[in-house]
Each structure stands twice: as structure tokens, then as C-alpha cells.
Design a protein around this motif. Structure first.
Motif, PDB file in Angstrom:
ATOM      1  N   PRO A 477       0.806  -1.236   0.000  1.00 24.59           N
ATOM      2  CA  PRO A 477       0.000   0.000   0.000  1.00 24.59           C
ATOM      3  C   PRO A 477       0.834   1.280   0.000  1.00 24.59           C
ATOM      4  O   PRO A 477       0.320   2.339  -0.388  1.00 24.59           O
ATOM      5  CB  PRO A 477      -0.833  -0.123   1.281  1.00 24.59           C
ATOM      6  CG  PRO A 477      -0.102  -1.103   2.141  1.00 24.59           C
ATOM      7  CD  PRO A 477       0.547  -2.065   1.197  1.00 24.59           C
ATOM      8  N   ASP A 478       2.099   1.210   0.406  1.00 28.92           N
ATOM      9  CA  ASP A 478       2.931   2.412   0.461  1.00 28.92           C
ATOM     10  C   ASP A 478       3.772   2.602  -0.796  1.00 28.92           C
ATOM     11  O   ASP A 478       4.582   3.531  -0.863  1.00 28.92           O
ATOM     12  CB  ASP A 478       3.863   2.354   1.675  1.00 28.92           C
ATOM     13  CG  ASP A 478       3.103   2.415   2.997  1.00 28.92           C
ATOM     14  OD1 ASP A 478       1.917   2.784   2.977  1.00 28.92           O
ATOM     15  OD2 ASP A 478       3.700   2.061   4.034  1.00 28.92           O
ATOM     16  N   ALA A 480       3.992   3.391  -4.790  1.00 23.36           N
ATOM     17  CA  ALA A 480       3.298   3.908  -5.969  1.00 23.36           C
ATOM     18  C   ALA A 480       3.778   3.215  -7.236  1.00 23.36           C
ATOM     19  O   ALA A 480       2.984   2.896  -8.122  1.00 23.36           O
ATOM     20  CB  ALA A 480       3.516   5.413  -6.087  1.00 23.36           C
ATOM     21  N   ASP A 481       5.087   2.975  -7.330  1.00 20.44           N
ATOM     22  CA  ASP A 481       5.641   2.286  -8.496  1.00 20.44           C
ATOM     23  C   ASP A 481       6.997   1.714  -8.104  1.00 20.44           C
ATOM     24  O   ASP A 481       7.627   2.169  -7.139  1.00 20.44           O
ATOM     25  CB  ASP A 481       5.788   3.243  -9.679  1.00 20.44           C
ATOM     26  CG  ASP A 481       5.759   2.498 -11.016  1.00 20.44           C
ATOM     27  OD1 ASP A 481       5.748   1.244 -11.008  1.00 20.44           O
ATOM     28  OD2 ASP A 481       5.761   3.175 -12.070  1.00 20.44           O
ATOM     29  N   GLN A 503       4.182   6.046  -2.280  1.00 24.55           N
ATOM     30  CA  GLN A 503       2.900   6.730  -2.388  1.00 24.55           C
ATOM     31  C   GLN A 503       3.013   8.107  -1.735  1.00 24.55           C
ATOM     32  O   GLN A 503       3.775   8.312  -0.794  1.00 24.55           O
ATOM     33  CB  GLN A 503       1.808   5.917  -1.672  1.00 24.55           C
ATOM     34  CG  GLN A 503       1.401   4.637  -2.358  1.00 24.55           C
ATOM     35  CD  GLN A 503       0.483   4.859  -3.553  1.00 24.55           C
ATOM     36  OE1 GLN A 503       0.222   6.006  -3.947  1.00 24.55           O
ATOM     37  NE2 GLN A 503      -0.022   3.774  -4.116  1.00 24.55           N
ATOM     38  N   ALA A 504       2.240   9.059  -2.244  1.00 28.74           N
ATOM     39  CA  ALA A 504       2.253  10.415  -1.692  1.00 28.74           C
ATOM     40  C   ALA A 504       1.949  10.375  -0.202  1.00 28.74           C
ATOM     41  O   ALA A 504       0.989   9.732   0.237  1.00 28.74           O
ATOM     42  CB  ALA A 504       1.226  11.291  -2.416  1.00 28.74           C
ATOM     43  N   CYS A 506       3.721   8.951   2.104  1.00 37.10           N
ATOM     44  CA  CYS A 506       4.234   7.744   2.772  1.00 37.10           C
ATOM     45  C   CYS A 506       5.756   7.732   2.752  1.00 37.10           C
ATOM     46  O   CYS A 506       6.386   8.213   1.802  1.00 37.10           O
ATOM     47  CB  CYS A 506       3.718   6.482   2.084  1.00 37.10           C
ATOM     48  SG  CYS A 506       1.938   6.236   2.172  1.00 37.10           S
ATOM     49  N   CYS A 508       9.306   5.717   2.419  1.00 40.70           N
ATOM     50  CA  CYS A 508       9.709   4.582   1.581  1.00 40.70           C
ATOM     51  C   CYS A 508       9.783   3.318   2.431  1.00 40.70           C
ATOM     52  O   CYS A 508      10.249   3.345   3.576  1.00 40.70           O
ATOM     53  CB  CYS A 508      11.065   4.858   0.933  1.00 40.70           C
ATOM     54  SG  CYS A 508      11.583   3.565  -0.233  1.00 40.70           S
TER      55      CYS A 508
END
Length: 567
Positions: A477-478, A480-481, A503-504, A506, A508
Motif C-alpha cells: 500500500p505504500d 506507488a511504483d 505513495q504520496a 508515505c 519509503c
């Protein structure tokens, strides 16, 4: 040519126990390969029966728990084969293998060969994500599992859970242990006197075209693909490999790596019975123990896949060990350094489970042994180096994609027509995804490995598909890519590095937190990223794709800088 108790190819029109989703070679091609000496008209089970008749009291396999003679192995495996048939297994049925490097592996493996049952060669490290896939893809009816393979993991309990979730998986066969509700391999090996067992197995008569084992590819985009290896072609390839290294029945091999792999099968398992070559096993890699075993058993041949060569180079008092029996050593890399360190011929080699093996002879000049991977082991192999993605050959000496066809070349991935179609040229050459360069050294055309097109990581000989790991990391969930690349490692060659865009809002993910998450998804521990790099955006190629070559350069540069700082 050696013949078994059945007619082998004879007037057969194809394999005796055909398996759906397996592509077989036409019988005319099989006869041509036999006539050319590229295949043997023999089955793997028959090689053991013949060895036991000729050398009943000779030691076949040695491990830390004792020795097994050919006669003992023959009797035990005949009983295992009969016991498997009693369970309701039939020739051509598939069984999963999750076994380590022990003498019992041979009892299980050759028992299956005599029953005509096909091992699916998986690793003990695989967990539910991988094992459920292989069980379902092969319709496996049993699983062989080693009880003491990992003291911190209940391998038998895991196999029982797997059997409960896979409807076709009916039996759990426990190796080196017992468990209620499971079949004991030790008990199966003693269930029948040998003559009674031979009556029970007498009607099982595969031929050289039948599938012997399902091996696994080092796939780059998903879980490993399934590769059928047939009795005749596999034995033919092993015979050619032994001839390349000038190995005879007087040689003693040491093997401390997985037996289940293609490399273990070709270098260790099949030569025991085909070439009557005694094998010394080391269950876990320990360099001091390895050197002691060489001295104790007068080992003449061994080699390095994965970290063996690097760890051997770390032994600074090698002169204190008696390794005078060793005649030669093979390696995937660092051959020149290892040869200088051990003082005997060392050559580099390269192999693919899809059926191509390159190696050099111990008599070849150092330029071939050290600077190249040698040349194809089979005179029937053809090699072309093509422009990647095209069918045009590169000029001699230029880098191109290794493409090959020959007596052991993959006929097709099991149950994966799309991957099969994408893997061959119009003229039937297998695309390897590996880059090579041809050289003419003293009139011998040989090849050097120059990198990969396929996006995978080779961690100590275990291939890890980058896209497989990316798809799983992306479920966090944390994250983004993510892009996964190989990073250099002095021991394992390569390890997994994950470049993560968080993710924005969050932080790493860390190596520890990501590892815990991925293990929860059921993947093997050796596939976990061992470095995580946060990044705002991936560098891009000119066509707008993530530039993984640049990412590999970035992590290599970072590791080099860290090494300089700590030096």
C-alpha cells in the motif's frame, strides 16, 4: 549402444506415456538423433539397473550419514517404484520435489524413474505462491518433501497444507522423517524384496522419447516456466558433458549445490548411474568442509555455480589442504583467478535448462578456458548470434542474441503456447535472451557471455524474474511504483535491488518491512530485495520506458562508493 529391458524406440511411433501439453519430437527425428549419437536409446531407470548388475558393491553416493552402493540403491528404488504404483500413481503422473542434497534424493528420484513418474523439480525454498502454481500447472498427484531440510520451517506441514488446497495432490511422501497421514520414503524403500518389486514394476517401460523430469526455467517475466526433459536426450547431453571434461568411471565428483536443478542433474545425479561415477555430497556449502571432503574421498572433479568460486578465493591457507586429487574445476566466472589460486585447470561454462550447454575441455588453451564459456558440448548443436528482436545474424565478432537449436533444445514450454511461440525464430532457433560474442581462438569457434536482454537477476545461480517481484512489490500500500534490477555482489554475483517511488505522504518501505510483506504473499525468501532505493522518478529511455540499464549503473556506483568509504 546400450539397451534396456524394453525395446526402447524400436518400432515405437512416439512416447509410451504421452503427457498432454508436452510437445514431442517426431519419431523420425528421434531415430536420427539416436543414429548420430546425440541421444541414447535408454531410460534413466535402466541406467541404474545396468550399473547395479555390473558393479553391485561399488559406492555410488556418499554423504555425511554414510554410503550407498549401486546394489543397495537399485533395491531401494525398485521397492519405492512398486510402492508408488501401489499408491495409485501411474506412469506419466507428475510429483513435486522439494528435496535437498542428500543420498535420499537418489532413492526418491530413481524410484520415480522406475515407476515412470515425472518429478517436477522445485526448490525447498519455494512457498505457497510458487508451489500452488506448479501443482496446478502440472496436475501433480504427490509431493516429496524433506522433513529436516530447514530446521526453522515445517516443510512437511507446509506440504500437507498444499495438498489440502490442491485437489489433484493426493499424497505427501516424507523424506528423512515421518508424519502421520503421510507416506514414509524409508518405509517405501523397504516395502518389497527386490525380485518381488521387479515383478510389480515389470510392465513399466518408458522409452527414450518419454518425459523423464519437468525442469524449471529461469523466467524473467513471471513464475518459472516448465520444461520437459526426455530420457534419451537428457542422457545424451550428460554423456556429451562428461566427454567434454574427459570424465570417466574412475573420477569422483563433489557436489554441494542443489541436486534438483538442471546443473545438478547433469553434473551429479545422472553421471552416477550413466557413467558409474562416484558422487560425494555436501548438504550445505562450507568451504573448509569442502576441502576436507576432497582430501578424504580423493575427489577429482567439482566446480562453482553461485558463491563457491568467490568463497574459495577467500581461503588464504589453501596450501594447508590436500587437494592434490583434483584434476579440474569448472566455474561460471573468475576461472583465471580460481586457476591461479588452486593450481589446476579451470574453465568457464554456461548452460540453459532449455537445452544448451557450453563448456571447454581441460586441455583447451587458457584463452578459451578463461576468456570464453567454451563451445557447445553436442556436435548436433547449432548456434546463431542474431540482432536482438530480428532474424538477421550479426557480423562475426559482434555482440548478438544467442539463438540455438539441437538435440536437447526445448520443444515447448508446458502449457504455455504464448511463451513457446515467442521463444523461437522462424527457422526454429530458440531465443535465449542472452548476449554473446563469437571468437576464433586457434581455429576453435567459442563464445563469451556479454550480458542479458531478458530482465532477470542471477543470485548465486538462482534466477529471479524482475517483473514477478515488481508485480508483488507494487501490491504494497505504500508503493506507488517500482522497478527491480540486479545489483553486484562479490559472493552471489547479483542480488535484488528495488527502486521504489513511495505513495504520496508515505515513507519509503525498508528492506525489512518489504521483506515481511512479500513473505506474507508466499514467495521464496531468496527472491526478496536486499536493497531498497527511494526515487522520485525513473530515468527513461528514448522511447519513454524505465531505463533499467541506468538503474543498474546507479546502484552499482552507489555500492562502489560505499565500499571505498569502508575500505
Amino acid at each position: 549402444m546400450m539397451q534396456g529391458r524394453s525395446e526402447m524406440i524400436g518400432d515405437a511411433a512416439g512416447p509410451r506415456y504421452s503427457i498432454d501439453a508436452v510437445r514431442y519430437r517426431p519419431i523420425a527425428e528421434a531415430r536420427r538423433q539416436l543414429a548420430d549419437g546425440n541421444w541414447l536409446d535408454l531410460t534413466i531407470g535402466e541406467t541404474l539397473r545396468q550399473a547395479a548388475r555390473e558393479r553391485p558393491d561399488t559406492v555410488a553416493v556418499v554423504d555425511r550419514d554414510g554410503v550407498t552402493t549401486y546394489a543397495r540403491l537399485d533395491a531401494d528404488t525398485e521397492s519405492v517404484a512398486a510402492a508408488l504404483l501401489d499408491l495409485g500413481l501411474h506412469p506419466g503422473d507428475r510429483v513435486l520435489f522439494q528435496l535437498g542434497t542428500t543420498r535420499e534424493y537418489f532413492t526418491a528420484f530413481y524410484g520415480c524413474m522406475k515407476a515412470g513418474v515425472v518429478p517436477v523439480c522445485t526448490l525447498p525454498q519455494y512457498r505457497s505462491l510458487e508451489m500452488e502454481h506448479f501443482a496446478q500447472a502440472t496436475d501433480a498427484r504427490a509431493i516429496f518433501v524433506q522433513a529436516d531440510c530447514n530446521p526453522s520451517f515445517d516443510q512437511v506441514g507446509f506440504a500437507q497444507q498444499l495438498a489440502a488446497s490442491c485437489t489433484a495432490l493426493e499424497h505427501v511422501v516424507v523424506v528423512r522423517g515421518e508424519r502421520d497421514g503421510c507416506v514414509s520414503l524409508a518405509a517405501a524403500a523397504q516395502a518389497y524384496p527386490i525380485e518381488e518389486a521387479r515383478v510389480r514394476t515389470g510392465d513399466v517401460a518408458p522409452n527414450a522419447l518419454d518425459v523423464a523430469v519437468f525442469q524449471l526455467s529461469g523466467g524473467s517475466t513471471s513464475l518459472p516456466k516448465i520444461i520437459p526433459r526426455m530420457h534419451g536426450e537428457y542422457l545424451g547431453a550428460v554423456r556429451h558433458l562428461s566427454q567434454r571434461y574427459d570424465l570417466t568411471d574412475a573420477d569422483v565428483t563433489l557436489w554441494g549445490l542443489p541436486l534438483v536443478h538442471n546443473a545438478g542433474t547433469m553434473f551429479a545425479v545422472l553421471p552416477v548411474t550413466l557413467d558409474r561415477r562416484t558422487l560425494v555430497l555436501q548438504s550445505r556449502l562450507d568451504m573448509r568442509e569442502m576441502l576436507e571432503l576432497i582430501a578424504r574421498h580423493r575427489v577429482t572433479f567439482t566446480g562453482s555455480i553461485g558463491p563457491v568460486a568467490a568463497k574459495l578465493l577467500e581461503i588464504d591457507d589453501l596450501h594447508r589442504h590436500d587437494i592434490g586429487s583434483l584434476r579440474q574445476f569448472f566455474a561460471l566466472a573468475s576461472a583465471e583467478a580460481v586457476e591461479r589460486h588452486v593450481g589446476l585447470p579451470v574453465g568457464q561454462m554456461f548452460g540453459m535448462t532449455e537445452g544448451m550447454v557450453f563448456a571447454s575441455s581441460p586441455h583447451d588453451p587458457p584463452a578459451i578456458r578463461h576468456r570464453t564459456i567454451g563451445y557447445p558440448i553436442s556436435p548436433g548443436d547449432e548456434v546463431r548470434l542474431l540482432v536482438p528482436g530480428e532474424e538477421a545474424e550479426v557480423a562475426f565478432g559482434d555482440i548478438g542474441e544467442l539463438c540455438f537449436r539441437g538435440p536437447s533444445t526445448l520443444t515447448g514450454y508446458v502449457g504455455d503456447e504464448e511463451a513457446t511461440a515467442a521463444s523461437f525464430t522462424a527457422s526454429g532457433f530458440m531465443r535465449s535472451g542472452d548476449l554473446m560474442r563469437a571468437h576464433d581462438i586457434d581455429g576453435t569457434v567459442c563464445y563469451s557471455f556479454e550480458g542479458r536482454i531478458k530482465d532477470n537477476i542471477n543470485r548465486g545461480g538462482e534466477k529471479i524474474g524482475a517483473e514477478e517481484i515488481e508485480a508483488l512489490v507494487a501490491r504494497h500500500p505504500d508503493v506507488a511504483d517500482v522497478r527491480v534490477v540486479a545489483m553486484p555482489d562479490p559472493i552471489y554475483g547479483e542480488k535484488v535491488c528495488a527502486y521504489v517511488i513511495p505513495q504520496a505522504g508515505c515513507d519509503c518501505v525498508t528492506v525489512a518491512s518489504l521483506g515481511e510483506f512479500l513473505l506474507g504473499l508466499g514467495i521464496a525468501k531468496y527472491k526478496l530485495p536486499e536493497r531498497v532505493e527511494a526515487i522520485d522518478a525513473f530515468p527513461l529511455t528514448r522511447v519513454g520506458k524505465a531505463d533499467k540499464a541506468m538503474l543498474r549503473e546507479m546502484v552499482a556506483a552507489a555500492i562502489a562508493a560505499e565500499t571505498r568509504q569502508t575500505a
